[in-house]
Design an enzyme around this catalytic site. Sequence first.
Site, PDB file in Angstrom:
ATOM      1  N   GLU A 108     -33.423 -18.455 -17.450  1.00 20.93           N
ATOM      2  CA  GLU A 108     -34.576 -17.634 -17.826  1.00 20.93           C
ATOM      3  C   GLU A 108     -35.128 -18.026 -19.193  1.00 20.93           C
ATOM      4  O   GLU A 108     -36.344 -18.153 -19.364  1.00 20.93           O
ATOM      5  CB  GLU A 108     -34.198 -16.142 -17.864  1.00 20.93           C
ATOM      6  CG  GLU A 108     -33.698 -15.588 -16.561  1.00 20.93           C
ATOM      7  CD  GLU A 108     -32.190 -15.603 -16.422  1.00 20.93           C
ATOM      8  OE1 GLU A 108     -31.650 -14.655 -15.844  1.00 20.93           O
ATOM      9  OE2 GLU A 108     -31.543 -16.571 -16.902  1.00 20.93           O
ATOM     10  N   HIS A 118     -29.659 -20.240 -20.850  1.00 15.45           N
ATOM     11  CA  HIS A 118     -29.769 -19.644 -19.522  1.00 15.45           C
ATOM     12  C   HIS A 118     -31.092 -20.081 -18.900  1.00 15.45           C
ATOM     13  O   HIS A 118     -32.074 -20.348 -19.608  1.00 15.45           O
ATOM     14  CB  HIS A 118     -29.735 -18.119 -19.613  1.00 15.45           C
ATOM     15  CG  HIS A 118     -28.400 -17.566 -19.982  1.00 15.45           C
ATOM     16  ND1 HIS A 118     -28.064 -16.248 -19.755  1.00 15.45           N
ATOM     17  CD2 HIS A 118     -27.314 -18.129 -20.562  1.00 15.45           C
ATOM     18  CE1 HIS A 118     -26.843 -16.036 -20.179  1.00 15.45           C
ATOM     19  NE2 HIS A 118     -26.357 -17.156 -20.680  1.00 15.45           N
ATOM     20  N   CYS A 137     -31.305 -12.165 -21.546  1.00 12.44           N
ATOM     21  CA  CYS A 137     -32.489 -12.654 -20.840  1.00 12.44           C
ATOM     22  C   CYS A 137     -33.487 -11.531 -20.567  1.00 12.44           C
ATOM     23  O   CYS A 137     -34.698 -11.738 -20.656  1.00 12.44           O
ATOM     24  CB  CYS A 137     -32.070 -13.354 -19.556  1.00 12.44           C
ATOM     25  SG  CYS A 137     -31.172 -14.890 -19.874  1.00 12.44           S
ATOM     26  N   CYS A 142     -29.162 -11.196 -17.444  1.00 10.18           N
ATOM     27  CA  CYS A 142     -28.244 -10.538 -18.369  1.00 10.18           C
ATOM     28  C   CYS A 142     -29.073  -9.801 -19.430  1.00 10.18           C
ATOM     29  O   CYS A 142     -30.304  -9.900 -19.464  1.00 10.18           O
ATOM     30  CB  CYS A 142     -27.330 -11.569 -19.030  1.00 10.18           C
ATOM     31  SG  CYS A 142     -28.169 -12.679 -20.196  1.00 10.18           S
TER      32      CYS A 142
END
Length: 151
Positions: A48, A46, A79, A76
């Site tokens: 992040e 991801h 993260c 999410c």
Amino acid sequence: MQAALDQARAAAARGEVPIGAVIVIDDEIVAGAGNETRGRHDPTAHAELLAIRAAAAHVGSERLLSADIYVTLEPCAMCAGAISHARLRRLYFAADDPKGGGVHSGARVFSHGTCHHRPDIYTGIGEREAADLLKSFFQDRRSKSRSLKFF
């Protein structure tokens, strides 16, 4: 947030879900990334997490105490957990994610008593642009899948 949106647009151009993140220390962007889950065949790639890893390498520490993260979509739970563990000072995110978010939606990671660290949270910056980018990406995907013909 504009730099995070640029990262999201670059992710979309690679066929990734258009989410971008940048990390800022002392008004300087030290790391930025867009989603790379498809390209890396890695469900944890991801934006992040990639930005946090790059920022930690940049400063030479797993703690990013004076850093702020800007993300185009509500992080999410995975993260949000990483943001907590990295001790990021502030979290700025553009659009809420009622389906998969882990900050205001879903798991609400920072509200648990066992959360290691809670960043200051600011939302809605660049919300319209981030939401429009995601919406058009998925509309384009749906229209392409409808146009495929199977024999």
